[in-house]
Design an enzyme around this catalytic site. Structure first.
Site, PDB file in Angstrom:
ATOM      1  N   GLU A  21       0.747  -1.189   0.139  1.00  0.00           N
ATOM      2  CA  GLU A  21       0.154  -0.045  -0.011  1.00  0.00           C
ATOM      3  C   GLU A  21       0.756   1.168   0.164  1.00  0.00           C
ATOM      4  O   GLU A  21       0.553   2.292  -0.858  1.00  0.00           O
ATOM      5  CB  GLU A  21      -0.877   0.068   1.301  1.00  0.00           C
ATOM      6  CG  GLU A  21      -1.926  -1.036   1.251  1.00  0.00           C
ATOM      7  CD  GLU A  21      -2.768  -1.017   2.492  1.00  0.00           C
ATOM      8  OE1 GLU A  21      -3.884  -0.501   2.611  1.00  0.00           O
ATOM      9  OE2 GLU A  21      -2.215  -1.297   3.711  1.00  0.00           O
ATOM     10  N   TYR A  53     -12.978  27.818   4.302  1.00  0.00           N
ATOM     11  CA  TYR A  53     -12.923  26.582   4.099  1.00  0.00           C
ATOM     12  C   TYR A  53     -11.577  25.909   3.120  1.00  0.00           C
ATOM     13  O   TYR A  53     -11.195  25.065   2.890  1.00  0.00           O
ATOM     14  CB  TYR A  53     -14.080  25.900   3.552  1.00  0.00           C
ATOM     15  CG  TYR A  53     -14.826  26.537   2.418  1.00  0.00           C
ATOM     16  CD1 TYR A  53     -14.754  26.303   1.292  1.00  0.00           C
ATOM     17  CD2 TYR A  53     -15.909  27.421   3.073  1.00  0.00           C
ATOM     18  CE1 TYR A  53     -15.414  27.300   0.103  1.00  0.00           C
ATOM     19  CE2 TYR A  53     -16.678  28.127   2.111  1.00  0.00           C
ATOM     20  CZ  TYR A  53     -16.278  28.067   0.577  1.00  0.00           C
ATOM     21  OH  TYR A  53     -17.060  28.868  -0.145  1.00  0.00           O
ATOM     22  N   LYS A 100     -11.420   4.768   2.053  1.00  0.00           N
ATOM     23  CA  LYS A 100     -10.255   3.912   1.538  1.00  0.00           C
ATOM     24  C   LYS A 100     -10.902   3.046   0.382  1.00  0.00           C
ATOM     25  O   LYS A 100     -11.633   2.069   0.903  1.00  0.00           O
ATOM     26  CB  LYS A 100      -9.384   3.430   2.647  1.00  0.00           C
ATOM     27  CG  LYS A 100      -8.104   2.768   2.046  1.00  0.00           C
ATOM     28  CD  LYS A 100      -7.302   2.395   3.174  1.00  0.00           C
ATOM     29  CE  LYS A 100      -6.186   1.509   2.885  1.00  0.00           C
ATOM     30  NZ  LYS A 100      -5.297   1.272   4.093  1.00  0.00           N
TER      31      LYS A 100
END
Length: 123
Positions: A21, A53, A100
């Site tokens: 990964e 933001y 993920k």
């Protein structure tokens, strides 16, 4: 009271428990929800009266693109630390979700998602 939501920020990262990964990398998606009083900003039309933001987005990008985590839980906690450090005075709470997609485990699924929330004490 009000909320600012930033949805589906996408970052290519080198996170994960497994060596593969960290070598191959993967995309993470991040949602942020900030709870705060938006009344003044609504009346003044001044960004100084709210949480910018764009700054939050830059903080998250800086953290995820320059640091590697084994766990997305750790990444979410680090994002909350950054938000708290720079914006806690204006916030009641912050929530972070991280998704993920490339998870090396058996089964058919879309993604793994974690959610962490932090409240900020007003003194």
């Amino acid at each position: 009271m009000g909320k600012i939501r930033i949805n589906n920020l996408k970052f290519y990262t080198k996170n994960g428990v497994l060596k593969e990964e960290r070598i191959l990398g993967q995309q993470l998606e991040v949602d942020v929800e900030l709870t705060l009083d938006l009344t003044k900003a609504g009346k003044t039309d001044n960004v100084a009266d709210t949480v910018n933001y764009a700054e939050v987005n830059n903080q998250i990008a800086e953290r995820l693109e320059n640091e590697s985590f084994n766990l997305i839980e750790s990444a979410a906690s680090a994002i909350l630390d950054d938000i708290e450090h720079l914006h806690a005075a204006k916030l009641q709470k912050a929530l972070v979700r991280i998704r993920k997609y490339s998870v090396p485990m058996p089964g058919i699924f879309d993604n793994i998602e974690i959610e962490m929330e932090r409240e900020f004490n007003k003194k």
